[in-house]
Design a protein around this motif. Structure first.
Motif, PDB file in Angstrom:
ATOM      1  N   ALA A 199       0.828  -1.198   0.000  1.00  0.00           N
ATOM      2  CA  ALA A 199       0.000   0.000   0.000  1.00  0.00           C
ATOM      3  C   ALA A 199       0.869   1.256   0.000  1.00  0.00           C
ATOM      4  N   MET A 200       1.965   1.246   0.784  1.00  0.00           N
ATOM      5  CA  MET A 200       2.851   2.400   0.821  1.00  0.00           C
ATOM      6  C   MET A 200       3.490   2.642  -0.539  1.00  0.00           C
ATOM      7  N   ASP A 201       3.918   1.547  -1.193  1.00  0.00           N
ATOM      8  CA  ASP A 201       4.498   1.662  -2.538  1.00  0.00           C
ATOM      9  C   ASP A 201       3.491   2.273  -3.510  1.00  0.00           C
ATOM     10  N   GLU A 202       2.243   1.783  -3.468  1.00  0.00           N
ATOM     11  CA  GLU A 202       1.223   2.284  -4.388  1.00  0.00           C
ATOM     12  C   GLU A 202       0.922   3.759  -4.151  1.00  0.00           C
ATOM     13  N   VAL A 203       0.750   4.153  -2.903  1.00  0.00           N
ATOM     14  CA  VAL A 203       0.364   5.528  -2.600  1.00  0.00           C
ATOM     15  C   VAL A 203       1.451   6.510  -3.011  1.00  0.00           C
ATOM     16  N   LEU A 204       2.696   6.204  -2.673  1.00  0.00           N
ATOM     17  CA  LEU A 204       3.784   7.108  -3.035  1.00  0.00           C
ATOM     18  C   LEU A 204       3.989   7.169  -4.543  1.00  0.00           C
ATOM     19  N   THR A 205       3.806   6.040  -5.219  1.00  0.00           N
ATOM     20  CA  THR A 205       3.915   6.040  -6.682  1.00  0.00           C
ATOM     21  C   THR A 205       2.866   6.952  -7.299  1.00  0.00           C
ATOM     22  N   ARG A 206       1.631   6.844  -6.833  1.00  0.00           N
ATOM     23  CA  ARG A 206       0.561   7.688  -7.380  1.00  0.00           C
ATOM     24  C   ARG A 206       0.803   9.163  -7.078  1.00  0.00           C
ATOM     25  N   ARG A 207       1.228   9.474  -5.847  1.00  0.00           N
ATOM     26  CA  ARG A 207       1.437  10.878  -5.494  1.00  0.00           C
ATOM     27  C   ARG A 207       2.564  11.495  -6.320  1.00  0.00           C
ATOM     28  N   PHE A 208       3.717  10.802  -6.443  1.00  0.00           N
ATOM     29  CA  PHE A 208       4.848  11.403  -7.127  1.00  0.00           C
ATOM     30  C   PHE A 208       4.739  11.280  -8.645  1.00  0.00           C
ATOM     31  N   ARG A 209       3.936  10.358  -9.146  1.00  0.00           N
ATOM     32  CA  ARG A 209       3.656  10.352 -10.579  1.00  0.00           C
ATOM     33  C   ARG A 209       2.881  11.610 -10.958  1.00  0.00           C
ATOM     34  N   ARG A 210       1.978  12.021 -10.077  1.00  0.00           N
ATOM     35  CA  ARG A 210       1.249  13.260 -10.314  1.00  0.00           C
ATOM     36  C   ARG A 210       2.208  14.464 -10.248  1.00  0.00           C
ATOM     37  N   TYR A 211       3.126  14.411  -9.291  1.00  0.00           N
ATOM     38  CA  TYR A 211       4.110  15.492  -9.185  1.00  0.00           C
ATOM     39  C   TYR A 211       4.932  15.618 -10.463  1.00  0.00           C
ATOM     40  N   LEU A 212       5.420  14.486 -11.005  1.00  0.00           N
ATOM     41  CA  LEU A 212       6.214  14.528 -12.230  1.00  0.00           C
ATOM     42  C   LEU A 212       5.403  15.048 -13.404  1.00  0.00           C
ATOM     43  N   ALA A 213       4.132  14.644 -13.471  1.00  0.00           N
ATOM     44  CA  ALA A 213       3.283  15.091 -14.575  1.00  0.00           C
ATOM     45  C   ALA A 213       3.063  16.596 -14.526  1.00  0.00           C
ATOM     46  N   GLU A 214       2.813  17.124 -13.314  1.00  0.00           N
ATOM     47  CA  GLU A 214       2.577  18.561 -13.210  1.00  0.00           C
ATOM     48  C   GLU A 214       3.876  19.353 -13.403  1.00  0.00           C
ATOM     49  N   ARG A 215       4.976  18.786 -12.918  1.00  0.00           N
ATOM     50  CA  ARG A 215       6.252  19.485 -13.084  1.00  0.00           C
ATOM     51  C   ARG A 215       6.653  19.595 -14.548  1.00  0.00           C
ATOM     52  N   ASP A 216       6.443  18.501 -15.292  1.00  0.00           N
ATOM     53  CA  ASP A 216       6.895  18.457 -16.675  1.00  0.00           C
ATOM     54  C   ASP A 216       5.835  18.915 -17.665  1.00  0.00           C
ATOM     55  N   GLY A 217       4.608  19.247 -17.149  1.00  0.00           N
ATOM     56  CA  GLY A 217       3.555  19.718 -18.019  1.00  0.00           C
ATOM     57  C   GLY A 217       3.025  18.660 -18.962  1.00  0.00           C
ATOM     58  N   GLU A 218       2.954  17.420 -18.488  1.00  0.00           N
ATOM     59  CA  GLU A 218       2.521  16.316 -19.349  1.00  0.00           C
ATOM     60  C   GLU A 218       1.048  15.990 -19.194  1.00  0.00           C
ATOM     61  N   GLY A 219       0.304  16.793 -18.442  1.00  0.00           N
ATOM     62  CA  GLY A 219      -1.104  16.485 -18.236  1.00  0.00           C
ATOM     63  C   GLY A 219      -1.291  15.517 -17.096  1.00  0.00           C
ATOM     64  N   GLN A 220      -2.518  15.045 -16.958  1.00  0.00           N
ATOM     65  CA  GLN A 220      -2.885  14.209 -15.828  1.00  0.00           C
ATOM     66  C   GLN A 220      -2.471  12.761 -16.048  1.00  0.00           C
ATOM     67  N   PRO A 221      -1.916  12.087 -15.023  1.00  0.00           N
ATOM     68  CA  PRO A 221      -1.528  10.694 -15.178  1.00  0.00           C
ATOM     69  C   PRO A 221      -2.723   9.816 -15.534  1.00  0.00           C
ATOM     70  N   GLN A 222      -2.419   8.717 -16.181  1.00  0.00           N
ATOM     71  CA  GLN A 222      -3.471   7.826 -16.646  1.00  0.00           C
ATOM     72  C   GLN A 222      -4.211   7.133 -15.519  1.00  0.00           C
ATOM     73  N   ASP A 223      -3.533   6.909 -14.378  1.00  0.00           N
ATOM     74  CA  ASP A 223      -4.171   6.116 -13.321  1.00  0.00           C
ATOM     75  C   ASP A 223      -5.011   6.948 -12.380  1.00  0.00           C
ATOM     76  N   VAL A 224      -5.216   8.226 -12.654  1.00  0.00           N
ATOM     77  CA  VAL A 224      -6.062   9.066 -11.799  1.00  0.00           C
ATOM     78  C   VAL A 224      -7.508   8.827 -12.167  1.00  0.00           C
ATOM     79  N   THR A 225      -8.309   8.394 -11.216  1.00  0.00           N
ATOM     80  CA  THR A 225      -9.713   8.099 -11.464  1.00  0.00           C
ATOM     81  C   THR A 225     -10.592   9.008 -10.646  1.00  0.00           C
ATOM     82  N   ALA A 226     -11.864   9.045 -11.034  1.00  0.00           N
ATOM     83  CA  ALA A 226     -12.788   9.980 -10.389  1.00  0.00           C
ATOM     84  C   ALA A 226     -13.066   9.611  -8.949  1.00  0.00           C
ATOM     85  N   ASP A 227     -12.892   8.334  -8.572  1.00  0.00           N
ATOM     86  CA  ASP A 227     -13.203   7.932  -7.204  1.00  0.00           C
ATOM     87  C   ASP A 227     -11.987   8.026  -6.284  1.00  0.00           C
TER      88      ASP A 227
END
Length: 675
Positions: free
Chosen positions: A458-486
């Motif tokens: 769970a810790m691996d998953e949560v940190l991966t999702r949080r910092f994948r979003r950070y990289l996407a926003e930093r590099d201007g690549e849009g929203q990560p694919q694994d972000v869901t509405a729920d």
């Protein structure tokens, strides 16, 4: 440190009698004092496998170099001797209560030839009677000023008293009849002491006697046509009543009690006490205690240590008839007997269950909660302390710069169900609650294809999702694919919105565009390694990762076989503890919300038109879906708020003609036995 086995007494040499024991270090200093019903049983528990001991206890026995004991006749004597030795030696491993503020007392120096009333703080002195404590010194002075009309006792210093005697002229209070002027011989020592004793009796709650006496004197003077004396007694009576009005009436007139309230967390506890005399609150006092000073203290242990401290130095008159506590101490009969011995008569030590006393305890507990919050805020809000905390962390963890932004993650679940995680953010040592996030953990596929929902996954998953979003926003690549509405941690927003570290619509940095300087995870080496793998997998190497293990308060770094031990008094450790506790609170609150929602789901929740009020009406009538299934649509239609159409829908949904739907308890959603 010493090996405990090197000074362990032979088991047969330790008596089974009650007694008090002392651990000493290699220099002979007493480091811990304790009592026991059976010395052999208690001392043997210290010399078991050191890994099984509480960390604080393990440190104590490792610091010690010898142990000695004294046998006493009973547990009450053991309690008395333990208290005396703690006061005498001030052992470093015994719990210490710190006043949450410096409280002033109204003190009467009965040990002097001419007793004096004054405001006093600090340690209590022998031969002095204390009343209070009060919240403010001015409250004491205003009360004293009112009572001096009726009890004209000395309030001047020794120098003023001596000079007045030398010149034969009293001070101003003597001229306005607010002092009986023993300095110039208007009253002798015995008469002045009688005034002081009556003043003490009034302050201890014996108020009705003096009010009745003044009323009688006023009426008698009026009957004798001595209207000047009657007017003075009237004014005296008003002064007494005004002084009484300063104390809130909370209980019956004959009630003398001390009411204790406790508010605590994993690390500290705040204690408040209201002193009720004659049914009125005469004073209030508070303490803050480090619960882990003697191991992880529970409320029962906190209460026992507290009562020893509060009443250990009190005169018999300072111990009330009733002591009301939120939980009984670990040995209630022994403590009650000790209190009775201190008072000279029976003391009722109990937990109030109902009525005004329970209500008053709830008020005291609310004061304790506010005191604990103030204590934490005062420490956290201290700019110097926060700067020191960040500097301590930078030095202890070997960081290039102070961790101005800290993010802490915690995972919460019950046996792998309803797994959630939290992210809390502290900037410059203070919480940024607007940037807290909640994660619903989906699970990571394992080698066998099944979803892994343990803490490390769970810790691996949560940190991966949080910092994948950070990289996407930093590099201007849009929203990560694994972000869901729920996903409650990463709201989707507008997919067409421009990306980048700065939101062009607001001109402010995006919430996940800022990386932390330090990531803290709640746990030890496995959790830290999982967090480090997650960051490494994303190519992030400029964010430090540590874990704080609750049991030993150790700080773990990735790839290190041994933890970093911060001093107990370190501001850096306090900041890490506060961040960790806040993440735990946030995670467990979210987990309880999801678990509660899951437990309240039943077959009736899916019926359109059947809201909470109508479900409660069905519960009141039938109790379970099994009984509801046995009812006809016509019977169901008799329930208030349910018409024929909805009754037919309910009958069809619960499956009257067969076993299409299981029997479910309407309160818990539990499937009931079909037999």
């Amino acid at each position: 440190m010493a090996d405990p086995s090197s000074y362990r007494p032979a088991p047969g040499s330790i008596p089974v009698d009650p007694g008090v024991y002392r651990f000493r270090d290699k220099d002979g200093r007493v480091i811990y004092v304790g009592k026991a019903k059976s010395l052999r049983s208690r001392l043997s528990s210290y010399f078991q496998d050191i890994a099984a001991l509480h960390p604080r206890t393990a440190t104590m026995v490792s610091t010690g170099a010898s142990v000695e004991w004294t046998v006493v006749r009973n547990e009450v004597e053991a309690l008395q001797l333990e208290y005396a030795w703690i006061k005498e030696f001030d052992p470093r491993f015994n719990v210490k209560y710190r006043d949450d503020k410096s409280y002033p007392y109204l003190a009467v120096t009965m040990g002097e030839e001419f007793p004096r009333a004054q405001v006093m703080r600090g340690a209590k002195r022998k031969g002095t009677r204390y009343f209070g404590p009060y919240a403010h010194a001015w409250a004491i002075r205003e009360t004293l000023d009112q009572l001096l009309r009726v009890f004209p006792m000395r309030t001047c210093s020794s120098g003023v008293f001596k000079r007045a005697g030398q010149v034969g002229r009293p001070c101003l209070l003597g001229y306005i009849d607010k002092c009986s002027a023993p300095c110039v011989g208007r009253v002798d020592a015995d008469e002045h002491r009688e005034i002081a004793e009556e003043f003490c009796a009034f302050m201890e709650g014996d108020t009705a006697r003096f009010v009745r006496r003044l009323e009688t004197q006023m009426k008698q003077a009026s009957a004798d046509l001595d209207f000047e004396t009657a007017a003075r007694r009237r004014d005296d009576l008003q002064a007494l009543r005004k002084a009484l009005e300063r104390s809130a009436v909370v209980l019956g007139d004959a009630t003398d009690a001390d009411v204790f309230g406790i508010s605590d967390d994993d690390l500290e506890a705040a204690v408040q006490v209201f002193h009720v005399r004659g049914g009125r609150v005469r004073g209030q006092r508070g303490w803050v205690v480090d619960k882990q000073a003697e191991g992880d203290l529970g409320q029962a242990e906190v209460v026992e240590r507290l009562l020893l401290q509060v009443y250990g130095d009190e005169s018999p008159s300072g111990v009330p008839r009733e002591v009301l506590v939120p939980v009984l101490p670990t040995e209630p009969d022994t403590v009650a007997a000790w209190l009775a011995e201190r008072r000279g008569s029976r003391v009722d030590l109990r937990v109030p269950q109902r009525g005004d006393k329970k209500t008053l305890m709830e008020t005291v507990t609310r004061n304790a909660s506010q005191s604990l919050a103030r204590h934490k805020v005062a420490r956290a809000g201290d700019l110097t302390a926060r700067s020191q905390a960040l500097q301590d962390l930078q030095e202890a963890l070997g960081l290039d710069e102070a961790p101005l932004r800290i993010e802490c993650y915690d995972v919460s679940h019950v046996q792998g169900t309803n797994v959630v995680a939290s992210m809390v953010v502290f900037e410059d040592g203070l919480p940024r609650k607007g940037e807290y996030r909640k994660f619903i953990v989906r699970g990571t596929p394992g080698e066998d294809g099944e979803l892994r929902l343990d803490d490390t996954a769970a810790m691996d998953e949560v940190l991966t999702r949080r910092f994948r979003r950070y990289l996407a926003e930093r590099d201007g690549e849009g929203q990560p694919q694994d972000v869901t509405a729920d996903d409650q941690a990463l709201p989707t927003g507008d997919d067409d919105a421009p990306s980048g570290p700065i939101d062009e619509r607001t001109g402010r940095p995006r919430r996940f565009a800022y990386p932390p300087q330090l990531v803290v995870v709640d746990g030890g080496k496995p959790q830290v390694d999982a967090a480090a793998r997650a960051l490494q997998g994303l190519g992030i190497d400029d964010v430090a990762v540590v874990g704080l293990a609750k049991r030993l308060e150790e700080v773990w770094l990735p790839d290190d076989d041994f933890p970093v031990i911060l001093p107990r008094t370190s501001e850096g450790l306090y900041l890490l503890q506060r961040v960790r506790d806040e993440a735990h609170r946030f995670a467990i609150t979210f987990h309880r919300q999801r678990r509660s929602k899951a437990m309240t789901t039943s077959v009736l929740d899916e019926i359109p038109g059947l809201g909470p009020a109508r479900r409660r009406a069905l519960l009141k009538r039938y109790g379970s879906v099994k009984k509801l299934r046995a009812a006809s649509a016509e019977d169901i239609a008799q329930v208030p708020g349910i018409g024929p159409g909805l009754a037919a829908t309910i009958a069809a949904a619960v499956g009257q003609d067969g076993d299409q739907a299981p029997a479910v308890n309407l309160t818990t959603g539990e499937v009931l036995d079909q037999e």
